[in-house]
Each structure stands twice: as C-alpha cells, then as structure tokens.
Design a protein around this motif. Structure first.
Motif, PDB file in Angstrom:
ATOM      1  N   ASP A 162       0.852  -1.181   0.000  1.00  0.00           N
ATOM      2  CA  ASP A 162       0.000   0.000   0.000  1.00  0.00           C
ATOM      3  C   ASP A 162       0.889   1.232   0.000  1.00  0.00           C
ATOM      4  N   ARG A 199      -6.949   4.006   7.102  1.00  0.00           N
ATOM      5  CA  ARG A 199      -7.857   4.024   5.950  1.00  0.00           C
ATOM      6  C   ARG A 199      -7.776   5.359   5.209  1.00  0.00           C
ATOM      7  N   ILE A 200      -7.758   6.447   5.961  1.00  0.00           N
ATOM      8  CA  ILE A 200      -7.706   7.783   5.348  1.00  0.00           C
ATOM      9  C   ILE A 200      -6.374   7.994   4.632  1.00  0.00           C
ATOM     10  N   ALA A 203      -6.142   6.157   1.451  1.00  0.00           N
ATOM     11  CA  ALA A 203      -6.918   6.759   0.363  1.00  0.00           C
ATOM     12  C   ALA A 203      -6.202   7.936  -0.277  1.00  0.00           C
TER      13      ALA A 203
END
Length: 763
Positions: A60, A203-204, A207
C-alpha cells in the motif's frame, strides 16, 4: 508498554557499547581459534530479520517515518522535529494556497505565526496567535496544546472540529487529527473508540490523504498497545478506568497486538521490533498467559525467534540465551507443548530451538526431512554430535547449497548465512581441503579476517597461497571512511591478502617475486601501519644484493664493504620490517598495526584451547610449524635485524670501532625483540674480542654509529704502525745491530768451512 522507556533503554545500551568499543580495537569474529565449540554452537538467528518477516509486508502507500528524537518525543510535542519540520515545510511551500484566511501573509510571516501558535497557552490563544493560517492547521495545534496539558476533552473537541471542515480544508490535517483522537481515547480508557480511530487513520492515509509524519504506520503500534492494555498484559503510564475482559478475549487481543506490531515491523519499523521484544517479556511474567498465547502460530514464531536470537551488533538485538536460562525453559516448554508445524521454515526454526535447549532427540526428529538451509544446518550439527563427520560435512555443504536455490536467499538473515559459510569452511579445513576452506572464507573475509589470515599465512604453502591470490579479481579502489574506525580489512580484503602474500614471499627470501604484490604507491589512506611500496621493496632488494660477494676472492677492504651493506640492511629491517616482512597475525600482528601481540589470527592451531582439537587438518600442525617466521617471536623482524648486524660484525676487524658498534646495534635489536639472552651473548663476544670503546658503558642501549671508513684502512694502519715501530728500534740500537750482523756473518763462514771439510773427508 511505553515506547519512551524502550527507546531510552536502547540509547543507554548504545552508550555502553560505545564505551566498550572505545577501550580497544574492534577484533573480528574468529571460528578457528575454538573450532570444536564454534561448529557445535546453537544456530543464532537475527531477531530483527525474523520478527520483520512474521507477516508479509502489505503493498500500500503507507509510509514509515520513525521519530528522530531517540528519547521518544510525542508527535504532538512542539519539541518533536517531525511535526515542526512538516509544518515549516508546508508554510514555505504552496501547500496552503487557497486555504489561508489572510492571503497576504508571506512565508516569513507564516513561519512567525506558526511559532507564536505553537507557544500559545491554550486552544483559543492558538487561534488568536495564528490568525490568517489555514483552519485545519490552527485546530490541530490547538488540540496539541490542550493534549500536552492533559485537557483531553478540550483537545478532542479541537481535533474533531477538523472533521467538520470542508473536504479540501480538512484533508491537510485529516490523518493527524484522526490519529490524535485515537491517542485521546486510548488515555481515556475507551479501547473500542481508540481502535476505530487508529483504523480510520490508516484508511484515510491509504486513500491518499497527506501523512508526512507516517502516523498511519505508527497507528499500528498504538492500536496494538490498546489491545495489550485491555488484555491486562501491559500497564500504561496514564490512569484508566478498570477494564474487564474474559480469558478468550484477552488471548485474541494479545494475538492481534502481535499481528499489528508484526505488520509495523514488516514495513521496517525499529520501534515495532522493540515492541515485539517487550511483548515476549510481558508474556513471561505469567506462565498461564504464556501457554495460552503460544497456541497462536504467529506468537509461537515470535517466541522461537526471541529464544534463538544471537547477540547482534546493534542496540536492537540481544541474546543469545543458554539452555538453562529460566526464560528459555519457560518459552521452550510452552512452544513444544503445541502441535508441531508442517515441514518448512517454521519446523526448522523449532528444530533450532530444540537444539539450543538441549532437546537433541526432538531436534533429530524435526530435521529428518529437512531440505531448507536452516534445517540442514541443524542436522549437520547433530551429526557431528554423533561423531559422524561424513554426514555432518554432507549436510553443511547441502545447507550452503540450499541458499543458492531460487527463493531461498532470504531463508535466513545475512549474518546467519555468513556464519554457515564460516562453519562449512571449518569442516573443509578438518578434511585437509585447505584451499577450498580459504575459498569459502574469503567472500566473508570482512567478518572472519582472523580465520582468513590464519589459513593463508600459516596453513597454505607459499605457492598454494600465490596460486589463490593470482586467481582473485583485481582489487577495486576504495574510499576510506571519514572516522577512525578499524576499516582496513573490512573493505579491502583482496589488497590486504596480496600484501600478506608479498610479506610472506619476502620472509622466505623470494624478494623479486614479492614486488608486484606490494602497493605501487602509498597514496591510499590506511587505518593501520602504512604499507611498504614496490619502490621500497626494490630498495630493500638492492640492499640485499649489495651484501653478496662480487667475486670468489675478496680483499679485506671489500669485506668492510659487505659489512657496511649488511649493517644498512639491518637498519632497513629494523625500521620497516613490520611493513616489509611482518606477519599479518601473531607474532607481529600487522593487522593491528603491530600494537597488540594477539587479537587477529592465532598463534597455535588449537587457538586458545588447551586441548587438542578434533577438527585439525591431517597435516595442519606440520604446515603451521613450517610457515613460522624466523625467529618465531614478537616483532620477529627485529631479531632478523640483530642477525644481520651480527653478520656485519663478522666481516670487520675485531679491534675496530665499527666492529664494536655493529655488535652494540645487534644487541640493541635483540633487546627490542625481547631476547635479553641473545643481547647478553653479544655483549660477551664484544668483551672477549672487541676493543674498549668509551661509549660502550651502556652497551646495547646507547650505540655509536659504525665508522666503516676507518675500518677499511684498519690493517694498513696496523702494518704502518708495526713497520714504524721496528724502524725506530734499529736507529736507537745501531752498534748492537752491527755486532749481531758481524757475528752472523762469522757464524755462516764457520759453518760453510765445516761443511767443505766433511765432504773432503768423505771423498
């Protein structure tokens, strides 16, 4: 578990290491000076390597940013470089374009307002001091100020205010604000909300929201801490309400905490590695908790890695532990009580634990079907315990070969690979495969330089070593480090091995052959004694040639020429002998600049063992004796210089000043080589054969320079003195000499007449 406490401990450890290394040279690892123990030692794996591979690293966009403050400053603390640097970078860039309420503020004004806001006493004062800056920036600083004051409710209000900003404005501090909300819930004893906030942080950031401080990765460790606190394993530094959790939930939380730390470690976090160590220490406080936790495969792998960790070279590693260590017993019992894993890396690591804790029968069972490098390595050690050397060597070679198979290069850490290679070299040496042993050691010479030079200098013959060196690729130019670390054998083993060969060739009299193996110039900065150059060796060779007779018959004055050449040679040997002919290891220790009598290499095939090693090569002892320098003493070249000065004296008139002076220097060199008996014998020779010299009262300590010019005319002057002496006697006793001459003439005449009379009678 407090990261502050952990890092402070690491810093203290680092300071202690620094003191230890400052006390002496940084000696390299050696295997051959206690080879039996070295190959029998348990396999030590790198804890960092093992722990960072407990789980696969996620693919990621989350980035790791470890705090630069080694004392563990908080991200919200104004003294923490990461957050301050990040804000200043933003203020000086276009990141705030369109977000400020006062667009007229230039970079200098923005920085001034930032500093004022950070120094404010409460949230409202922050807004006043930083008026005109982006709302998200001011709300975040306001929350941080209240957080430092432990006003958690007010801090939470400011951080949550960022969530209510328009998307384009909150994006600037969305990750940081969410992370800080998790920190607040953590301290308020609301674990569910804290977990949710930390998960939202990742998560933020995932993104695409800005995360210059790497808070998303840091949130993994913070969430893990929430689990450990709620499970009752870790006690936080702040007060929280009582938490009630059943045993099953606690076990699940501990397992999840380890998974979170493992993911953080897989991203390269040193903090996570420290935290994983701390988890093991916490589990060891309660035997029942440890047994339950060991049921989780991930925790079991962590426990095994903790036990078999070797003593690393950084403050992040520690160990190894002996089989009788209480901690080892507790962990091994908890791990072995679980079902054995399927064949593969986990089974091999369990075998390593069994071997370390003395469970050899279990280790034998676990390695029956081994095919990986670690399992084969353990099996080799077990075979050697059974005294099955053939099987042991076969498995050592198979383990080394397994590392070359696709996908196995990362099966064990690089230090373990180096150790495996070194141990295989030990076994090759025991079989008499000396050159093959050096071939295994040389690629890891920067670790095992002492073993490399032992084999190269004391086991291989000169010609075997020459063939090995000639087959090496050319030495590459290197740039030495700027500090004073002992870097020389670590970065240029090819160059040093060539010089080792050169000095060895010179020691055995093959001086012309040695020249190409010395350095062409002395321009390279060296961490130890400066090496001899090719020109210097050529000069030494010329000095040796000058000592040889020019023809089968020499006149006495030519003897003096040879004496002078020998004396000059002795001076060169004494002054530059370390660089020209010194041994890399004992007794001269060129590797240590001659400053220590031992430390690299070894002075006996058995190393520092008192007993005979079972793993000596078939003729290793004979080879070792044959390769000894002559004399085999500390600074042996000083003894060579003494012999050269003695040889010079042999060509000089014994009653000359040069004779006495060369003997004095020979005694001085003998004293320098710690050979007082030899110096005493030289002094007795001087007393018995030499002429009195006024400077000789401190013979062998203070010496005059030999007067070779006077020695060349010594016999001429003695004959002239003798002739002059007898000529003067004739003048002083002329009458007596004339009477003797007349008497002699009369006697000859009488004898002549008697002889004629006898012949006449006979006729």
């Amino acid at each position: 578990m407090s990261s502050n406490r952990i890092i402070v401990g690491a810093v203290v450890a680092a300071a202690c290491l620094g003191v230890a290394f400052a006390c002496g040279p940084n000696f390299p690892w050696q295997l051959l000076d206690n080879r039996d123990q070295a190959v029998a030692d348990p396999v030590g794996l790198g804890f960092n390597f093992e722990a960072s591979r407990l789980v696969a690293a996620p693919r990621d966009r989350l980035q790791l940013v470890e705090p630069r403050d080694p004392t563990g400053g908080n991200y919200d603390d104004k003294s923490t470089p990461e957050v301050v640097t990040s804000e200043r970078t933003e203020a000086q860039s276009d990141a705030w374009q369109g977000l400020m309420t006062d667009a007229s503020l230039d970079a200098k004004a923005r920085l001034a307002k930032l500093a004022a806001a950070r120094s404010a006493g409460d949230g409202e004062a922050v807004l006043a001091a930083g008026k005109g800056l982006p709302a998200a920036v001011l709300d975040y600083i306001a929350g941080a100020v209240e957080f430092r004051a432990a006003n958690f409710d007010d801090a939470l209000r400011w951080f949550q205010a960022i969530d209510r900003l328009p998307a384009d404005q909150r994006r600037l501090r969305e990750v940081a604000a969410t992370y800080m909300q998790g920190r607040i819930y953590q301290r308020l004893g609301e674990p569910a909300k804290a977990r949710a906030a930390f998960q939202a942080t990742r998560r933020i950031a995932g993104a695409g929201a800005p995360d210059p401080q790497g808070l998303a990765v840091t949130s993994l460790g913070e969430e893990a801490l929430v689990d450990l606190v709620e499970a009752g394993v870790s006690k936080p530094e702040w007060a929280i309400p009582p938490l009630t959790t059943d045993a099953a939930a606690r076990q699940a939380m501990i397992a999840n905490a380890v998974r979170l730390y493992a993911e953080q470690a897989s991203r390269g976090s040193k903090m996570a590695l420290l935290s994983l160590r701390e988890v093991v220490r916490l589990l060891l406080k309660d035997a029942a908790t440890l047994r339950r936790a060991a049921a989780d495969p991930l925790i079991r792998r962590l426990l095994v890695a903790y036990v078999v960790a070797r003593d690393g070279s950084t403050v992040w590693e520690e160990g190894p532990y002996g089989p009788d260590d209480e901690m080892v017993v507790s962990i091994s019992e908890a791990v072995v009580a679980q079902p054995a894993p399927a064949p593969g890396p986990d089974l091999d690591r369990l075998a390593a634990l069994a071997y370390q804790t003395g469970r050899y029968e279990l280790a034998e069972k676990l390695t029956l079907q081994a095919s990986g490098p670690l399992g084969l390595w353990i099996r080799a050690k077990l075979a050697l315990r059974r005294d099955d050397r053939a099987a042991a060597i076969k498995d050592w070679l198979a383990a080394l070969g397994a590392l070359e198979q696709p996908g196995t290069q990362q099966a064990i850490d690089s230090e373990s690979q180096t150790r495996l290679r070194g141990e295989t070299a030990v076994m090759k040496l025991s079989q008499g495969e000396y050159r093959e042993s050096l071939g295994l050691l040389f690629p890891v010479a920067t670790t095992f330089w002492g073993d490399v030079i032992y084999v190269a200098e004391r086991v291989l013959t000169v010609d075997e070593l020459k063939a090995f060196v000639d087959a090496l690729p050319p030495a590459q130019p290197v740039t030495p480090p700027s500090d004073d670390s002992e870097w020389w054998y670590r970065v240029q083993p090819t160059r040093e091995l060539r010089e080792l060969l050169a000095r060895r060739l010179l020691r055995v009299g093959r001086i012309p052959e040695s020249v190409p193996y010395f350095e062409a110039s002395s321009s390279l900065k060296r961490g130890r004694s400066d090496g001899a150059t090719q020109d210097e060796v050529r000069s030494y060779l010329a000095a040796v040639e000058a000592t040889r007779p020019g023809s089968p018959f020499d006149w006495p004055w030519q003897w003096v020429d040879r004496a002078e050449a020998l004396f000059k040679l002795s001076v060169m040997t004494r002054q530059r002998g370390l660089q020209l002919m010194g041994t890399e290891g004992p007794p001269d220790e060129v590797a240590l600049g001659g400053s220590f009598p031992s430390g690299i290499g070894q002075s006996s095939p058995n190393g520092y063992r008192d007993t005979h090693s079972k793993l000596l090569g078939p003729d290793e002892v004979r080879r070792f004796a044959a390769s000894a320098p002559m004399p085999d003493t500390r600074y042996h070249y000083r003894g060579v210089a003494a012999d050269q000065a003695l040889a010079a004296a042999d060509y000089l008139p014994q009653r000359s000043q040069a004779y006495a002076a060369t003997l004095c220097w020979a005694a001085r060199h003998a004293f320098a080589s710690a050979d007082p008996a030899k110096a005493e014998a030289i002094y007795r020779r001087y007393v018995a054969t030499g002429a009195y010299q006024p400077w000789a009262r401190n013979f062998g300590r203070e010496c005059a320079e030999p007067d070779f010019a006077a020695a060349r005319t010594f016999w001429q002057r003695r004959l002239e003195a003798w002739a002059s002496h007898y000529a003067g006697s004739v003048q002083r006793h002329a009458v007596l000499v004339a009477s003797a001459a007349v008497a002699a003439a009369v006697l000859l005449a009488v004898l002549f007449r008697l002889r004629r009379s006898r012949r006449a009678s006979a006729g």
